[in-house]
Design an enzyme around this catalytic site. Structure first.
Site, PDB file in Angstrom:
ATOM      1  N   SER A   1      -0.934   3.676  -5.587  1.00 24.23           N
ATOM      2  CA  SER A   1       0.495   3.432  -5.404  1.00 24.23           C
ATOM      3  C   SER A   1       1.229   3.989  -6.619  1.00 24.23           C
ATOM      4  O   SER A   1       0.639   4.131  -7.703  1.00 24.23           O
ATOM      5  CB  SER A   1       0.764   1.926  -5.302  1.00 24.23           C
ATOM      6  OG  SER A   1       2.138   1.628  -5.446  1.00 24.23           O
TER       7      SER A   1
ATOM      8  N   TYR B   1      -0.610  -6.620  -9.239  1.00 21.90           N
ATOM      9  CA  TYR B   1      -0.691  -5.547  -8.235  1.00 21.90           C
ATOM     10  C   TYR B   1      -0.752  -4.183  -8.912  1.00 21.90           C
ATOM     11  O   TYR B   1      -1.616  -3.356  -8.601  1.00 21.90           O
ATOM     12  CB  TYR B   1       0.510  -5.613  -7.287  1.00 21.90           C
ATOM     13  CG  TYR B   1       0.544  -4.489  -6.281  1.00 21.90           C
ATOM     14  CD1 TYR B   1      -0.338  -4.477  -5.210  1.00 21.90           C
ATOM     15  CD2 TYR B   1       1.452  -3.438  -6.412  1.00 21.90           C
ATOM     16  CE1 TYR B   1      -0.320  -3.440  -4.282  1.00 21.90           C
ATOM     17  CE2 TYR B   1       1.478  -2.403  -5.497  1.00 21.90           C
ATOM     18  CZ  TYR B   1       0.588  -2.407  -4.434  1.00 21.90           C
ATOM     19  OH  TYR B   1       0.615  -1.368  -3.526  1.00 21.90           O
TER      20      TYR B   1
END
Length: 265
Positions: free
Chosen positions: A154, A167
């Site tokens: 990501s 995350y």
């Protein structure tokens, strides 16, 4: 909106592709696209009913697919899936290592269960898939065939966002792990790559309960023409379709209007 499809024909004919996190979003759409381009596709996720529906769609379109309900955090279950793939189709030569979860919270909230869930799925689950399918990839490469391991990271791997600590940390692990794996696997002709998407229309934002993070994503969805899962699918397909001596190692794919870094007001 224009179609994301750019590839034509069946450039992936003869390939055996495994897609984790395939029950929805990028995984499901990528599985469908790989099958359209000629690959035999094995889809992995926990939600069997969704996998079965996905396989029916692929078969209705003339493709070949197999659904295996697997929790990738269960190492033995992933290994069993790899054994079933080998028995049914031969060794997998394309692995889209895509399962993941996004749970956003301030670090002082001490949501340790959420921390652990992200570490278990985003890191341990990813490693379990690598452990189970790496022998498939190295065997394929040794036989002169294409072999691709594509990990989903990501933009959060490098962007600094408040409350995304755990995350983002898991995604940074994935991005850097991929670079390190290339050192060992590249000389063996296994293409190792990571894709780092920006804002994509997937289920991930639905898991976000933090109000600041929810507002950030809602504002992005409102303000920009964000990516669709089909955009990711076509990118993954292209990465796998290039000649085996070409390794597109890190692809950052962003909505054109999304700023490279986001500040909270």
């Amino acid at each position: 909106m224009m179609s994301a499809a750019l590839l034509t024909g069946t450039p992936l004919a003869g390939r055996v592709a495994v897609v984790s996190g395939a029950s929805s979003g990028m995984g499901a759409v990528t599985a469908e696209r790989l099958a359209e381009l000629g690959a035999t596709v094995v889809v992995l996720a926990r939600r069997k009913e969704r996998l079965d529906s996905l396989v029916k769609n692929i078969e209705a379109a003339g493709g070949t697919a197999l659904a295996l309900a697997v929790d990738v955090t269960d190492r033995a279950a992933v290994q069993s899936a790899a054994d079933q793939v080998a028995e049914r189709f031969g060794k997998a030569d394309l692995v889209f290592n895509n399962a993941g979860v996004q749970l956003i919270s301030g670090i002082e909230e001490l949501k340790v269960d959420d921390w652990q869930r992200q570490i278990d799925l985003n890191i341990t689950g990813l490693m379990n898939v690598i452990a189970a399918f790496l022998p498939h990839l190295t065997d394929s490469a040794a036989q002169g065939k294409a072999a691709d391991l594509i990990n989903t990271s990501s933009i959060a791997a490098t962007r600094i966002l408040a409350k995304f600590s755990i995350y983002s940390g898991t995604k940074a692990y994935i991005s850097h792990l991929t670079r390190l794996l290339r050192v060992e696997l590249g000389p063996k002709m296994v293409c190792v790559a990571t894709i780092e998407p920006g804002m994509v229309d997937t289920e991930l934002p639905d898991h976000v309960t933090d109000p600041d993070a929810s507002k950030l994503m809602a504002d992005l969805i409102h303000d920009i023409d964000y990516l669709q899962s089909a955009d990711i699918a076509e990118t993954v397909a292209f990465m796998a379709a290039v000649p085996r001596h070409v390794n597109l190692t890190e692809i950052t794919i962003m909505p054109t209007a999304q700023a490279m870094s986001i500040t909270r007001r």
